[in-house]
Design a protein around this motif. Structure first.
Motif, PDB file in Angstrom:
ATOM      1  N   THR A  30       0.842  -1.243  -0.119  1.00  0.00           N
ATOM      2  CA  THR A  30      -0.034   0.042  -0.102  1.00  0.00           C
ATOM      3  C   THR A  30       0.891   1.085   0.083  1.00  0.00           C
ATOM      4  O   THR A  30       1.915   1.229   0.861  1.00  0.00           O
ATOM      5  CB  THR A  30      -0.867  -0.045   1.155  1.00  0.00           C
ATOM      6  OG1 THR A  30      -1.761  -1.205   1.198  1.00  0.00           O
ATOM      7  CG2 THR A  30      -1.616   1.276   1.362  1.00  0.00           C
ATOM      8  N   LEU A  31       0.700   2.187  -0.949  1.00  0.00           N
ATOM      9  CA  LEU A  31       1.328   3.451  -0.930  1.00  0.00           C
ATOM     10  C   LEU A  31       0.709   4.579  -0.429  1.00  0.00           C
ATOM     11  O   LEU A  31      -0.498   4.686  -0.942  1.00  0.00           O
ATOM     12  CB  LEU A  31       1.706   3.725  -2.544  1.00  0.00           C
ATOM     13  CG  LEU A  31       2.620   4.807  -2.738  1.00  0.00           C
ATOM     14  CD1 LEU A  31       3.986   4.766  -1.975  1.00  0.00           C
ATOM     15  CD2 LEU A  31       2.860   5.037  -4.308  1.00  0.00           C
ATOM     16  N   ASN A  32       1.170   5.106   0.583  1.00  0.00           N
ATOM     17  CA  ASN A  32       0.376   6.206   1.139  1.00  0.00           C
ATOM     18  C   ASN A  32       1.316   7.527   1.017  1.00  0.00           C
ATOM     19  O   ASN A  32       2.515   7.700   1.262  1.00  0.00           O
ATOM     20  CB  ASN A  32       0.485   6.121   2.964  1.00  0.00           C
ATOM     21  CG  ASN A  32      -0.467   5.053   3.247  1.00  0.00           C
ATOM     22  OD1 ASN A  32      -1.407   4.754   2.855  1.00  0.00           O
ATOM     23  ND2 ASN A  32       0.235   4.258   4.261  1.00  0.00           N
ATOM     24  N   VAL A  33       0.551   8.600   0.187  1.00  0.00           N
ATOM     25  CA  VAL A  33       1.086   9.624  -0.206  1.00  0.00           C
ATOM     26  C   VAL A  33       0.634  10.890   0.517  1.00  0.00           C
ATOM     27  O   VAL A  33      -0.592  11.077   0.769  1.00  0.00           O
ATOM     28  CB  VAL A  33       0.873  10.000  -1.705  1.00  0.00           C
ATOM     29  CG1 VAL A  33       1.786  10.832  -2.398  1.00  0.00           C
ATOM     30  CG2 VAL A  33       1.287   8.624  -2.711  1.00  0.00           C
ATOM     31  N   THR A  34       1.436  11.791   1.021  1.00  0.00           N
ATOM     32  CA  THR A  34       1.051  13.028   1.680  1.00  0.00           C
ATOM     33  C   THR A  34       1.654  14.052   0.688  1.00  0.00           C
ATOM     34  O   THR A  34       2.869  14.084   0.520  1.00  0.00           O
ATOM     35  CB  THR A  34       1.670  13.122   3.192  1.00  0.00           C
ATOM     36  OG1 THR A  34       1.077  11.945   3.679  1.00  0.00           O
ATOM     37  CG2 THR A  34       1.160  14.311   3.840  1.00  0.00           C
TER      38      THR A  34
ATOM     39  N   ILE B  88       8.197  11.647  -9.317  1.00  0.00           N
ATOM     40  CA  ILE B  88       9.012  10.848  -7.790  1.00  0.00           C
ATOM     41  C   ILE B  88       9.291   9.462  -8.393  1.00  0.00           C
ATOM     42  O   ILE B  88       8.200   8.871  -8.942  1.00  0.00           O
ATOM     43  CB  ILE B  88       8.501  11.241  -6.580  1.00  0.00           C
ATOM     44  CG1 ILE B  88       7.365  10.551  -6.362  1.00  0.00           C
ATOM     45  CG2 ILE B  88       8.777  12.579  -6.279  1.00  0.00           C
ATOM     46  CD1 ILE B  88       6.916  10.434  -4.909  1.00  0.00           C
ATOM     47  N   SER B  89      10.331   8.881  -7.932  1.00  0.00           N
ATOM     48  CA  SER B  89      10.424   7.398  -8.150  1.00  0.00           C
ATOM     49  C   SER B  89      10.150   6.697  -6.599  1.00  0.00           C
ATOM     50  O   SER B  89      10.793   7.320  -5.699  1.00  0.00           O
ATOM     51  CB  SER B  89      11.965   7.184  -8.506  1.00  0.00           C
ATOM     52  OG  SER B  89      12.082   5.838  -8.897  1.00  0.00           O
ATOM     53  N   ASN B  98       5.345   4.884   2.561  1.00  0.00           N
ATOM     54  CA  ASN B  98       4.801   6.259   3.152  1.00  0.00           C
ATOM     55  C   ASN B  98       5.718   7.136   2.214  1.00  0.00           C
ATOM     56  O   ASN B  98       6.993   6.961   2.405  1.00  0.00           O
ATOM     57  CB  ASN B  98       4.584   6.419   4.285  1.00  0.00           C
ATOM     58  CG  ASN B  98       3.767   5.522   5.375  1.00  0.00           C
ATOM     59  OD1 ASN B  98       2.663   5.471   4.633  1.00  0.00           O
ATOM     60  ND2 ASN B  98       4.397   5.029   6.146  1.00  0.00           N
ATOM     61  N   VAL B  99       5.235   8.079   1.337  1.00  0.00           N
ATOM     62  CA  VAL B  99       6.163   8.946   0.806  1.00  0.00           C
ATOM     63  C   VAL B  99       5.126  10.566   1.125  1.00  0.00           C
ATOM     64  O   VAL B  99       4.089  10.681   1.123  1.00  0.00           O
ATOM     65  CB  VAL B  99       6.309   8.856  -0.826  1.00  0.00           C
ATOM     66  CG1 VAL B  99       7.042   7.658  -0.815  1.00  0.00           C
ATOM     67  CG2 VAL B  99       5.015   8.789  -1.576  1.00  0.00           C
ATOM     68  N   THR B 100       6.173  11.404   1.248  1.00  0.00           N
ATOM     69  CA  THR B 100       5.762  12.762   1.238  1.00  0.00           C
ATOM     70  C   THR B 100       6.281  13.653   0.081  1.00  0.00           C
ATOM     71  O   THR B 100       7.532  13.596  -0.206  1.00  0.00           O
ATOM     72  CB  THR B 100       6.252  13.389   2.708  1.00  0.00           C
ATOM     73  OG1 THR B 100       5.504  12.699   3.751  1.00  0.00           O
ATOM     74  CG2 THR B 100       5.674  14.949   2.834  1.00  0.00           C
ATOM     75  N   VAL B 101       5.354  14.413  -0.649  1.00  0.00           N
ATOM     76  CA  VAL B 101       5.873  15.318  -1.722  1.00  0.00           C
ATOM     77  C   VAL B 101       5.510  16.558  -1.379  1.00  0.00           C
ATOM     78  O   VAL B 101       4.647  17.017  -0.828  1.00  0.00           O
ATOM     79  CB  VAL B 101       4.895  14.749  -2.817  1.00  0.00           C
ATOM     80  CG1 VAL B 101       5.405  15.538  -4.086  1.00  0.00           C
ATOM     81  CG2 VAL B 101       4.920  13.179  -3.211  1.00  0.00           C
ATOM     82  N   VAL B 102       6.694  17.489  -1.442  1.00  0.00           N
ATOM     83  CA  VAL B 102       6.591  18.753  -1.125  1.00  0.00           C
ATOM     84  C   VAL B 102       6.307  19.495  -2.402  1.00  0.00           C
ATOM     85  O   VAL B 102       7.122  19.448  -3.292  1.00  0.00           O
ATOM     86  CB  VAL B 102       7.964  19.289  -0.730  1.00  0.00           C
ATOM     87  CG1 VAL B 102       7.722  20.912  -0.305  1.00  0.00           C
ATOM     88  CG2 VAL B 102       8.168  18.497   0.898  1.00  0.00           C
ATOM     89  N   MET B 103       5.316  20.373  -2.607  1.00  0.00           N
ATOM     90  CA  MET B 103       4.807  21.307  -3.955  1.00  0.00           C
ATOM     91  C   MET B 103       5.513  22.325  -3.654  1.00  0.00           C
ATOM     92  O   MET B 103       4.789  23.138  -2.726  1.00  0.00           O
ATOM     93  CB  MET B 103       3.559  20.772  -4.245  1.00  0.00           C
ATOM     94  CG  MET B 103       2.957  19.599  -4.472  1.00  0.00           C
ATOM     95  SD  MET B 103       3.966  18.834  -5.700  1.00  0.00           S
ATOM     96  CE  MET B 103       2.796  19.005  -7.163  1.00  0.00           C
TER      97      MET B 103
END
Lengths: 83, 160
Positions: A30-34, B88-89, B98-103
């Motif tokens: 499961t990929l959780n993206v914030t 992003i890769s 869990n990934v966090t993307v900063v715009m």
């Protein structure tokens, strides 16, 4: 005796098949993206896409989105946001 | 809600069933509940978003020859100027990743500092303490703060 041996081998192959199938089907994540901005505020409505899997979702008011049942692999995830 | 890039026209097509043996007698389009002036019975509406921003609820109602008015049907568009794309890769190699993307949306603030006689003030200090940014005005009284994150900023201006 030979029949018992064949039966045991058959049972072993069934067991192996079951293990292979189990590992194959369990290898999903499961990929959780914030998605946040520079001031760490959540961004609502950002689009998250994994083209190769034809998956798209959008972030909620907390800037969060979840993509489920992703086969183990490396992916390019595209994040599109307007503000 | 549909996020819409400012400047792109919104094309809407209404498909209306007036009912058996009836015809459509009236179509009304609304932008945030304000009637949009259109030609009568317009079913294809194009909205120019060049001068629009923020949330716009575009809705439509129709009336048939029997005088029955339809329910209101609407779509909400959020019109913004900036559209940022990041790729992003991500390696999915465990049950939960869990990934966090900063715009990093940023803008520039242009300042012009003048005295009461409208003469430029050189050397005025422009300071955004929360972002730890400082600049000073040039001989024309102008200064720019760049890479300012989208937000409401408190700016202190100190004249020499």
């Amino acid at each position: 005796m030979k029949l018992i041996q064949m039966l045991l081998e058959f049972m072993e192959s069934i067991k192996n098949l079951y293990e292979n199938l189990k590992s194959y089907f369990l290898r999903y994540g499961t990929l959780n993206v914030t998605v946040i901005d520079l001031l760490k505020r959540p961004i609502k409505g950002a689009t998250i896409q994994i083209f190769i899997l034809n998956l798209t979702t959008t972030t909620d008011s907390n800037g969060k989105a979840t993509l489920r049942r992703i086969p183990y692999n490396n992916y390019t995830v595209k994040v599109t946001s307007t503000q | 809600m549909f996020y819409w890039h400012k400047g792109n026209p919104i094309n809407l097509q209404a498909i209306i069933d007036p009912g058996e043996n009836e015809i459509i007698s009236e179509i009304k389009w609304y932008d945030n509940n304000i009637l949009i002036p259109t030609t009568p019975l317009l079913t294809q509406l194009t909205i120019d978003t060049t001068n629009l921003s923020g949330e716009h609820k575009i809705s439509i109602t129709a009336k048939n020859s029997c005088g029955n008015t339809s329910d209101e049907y609407s779509k909400i568009f959020y019109i913004t100027e900036v559209n940022m794309i990041k790729e992003i890769s991500v390696l999915v190699d465990k049950p939960t990743v869990n990934v966090t993307v900063v715009m990093d949306f940023t803008g520039a603030i242009n300042f012009t500092v003048t005295d009461p006689l409208n003469r430029p003030v050189e050397g005025a200090t422009i300071q955004d303490a929360s972002l730890n940014m400082t600049t000073t005005t040039d001989a024309t009284g102008k200064a720019v703060l760049t890479n300012v994150p989208y937000s409401t900023q408190t700016i202190r201006i100190t004249t020499p």
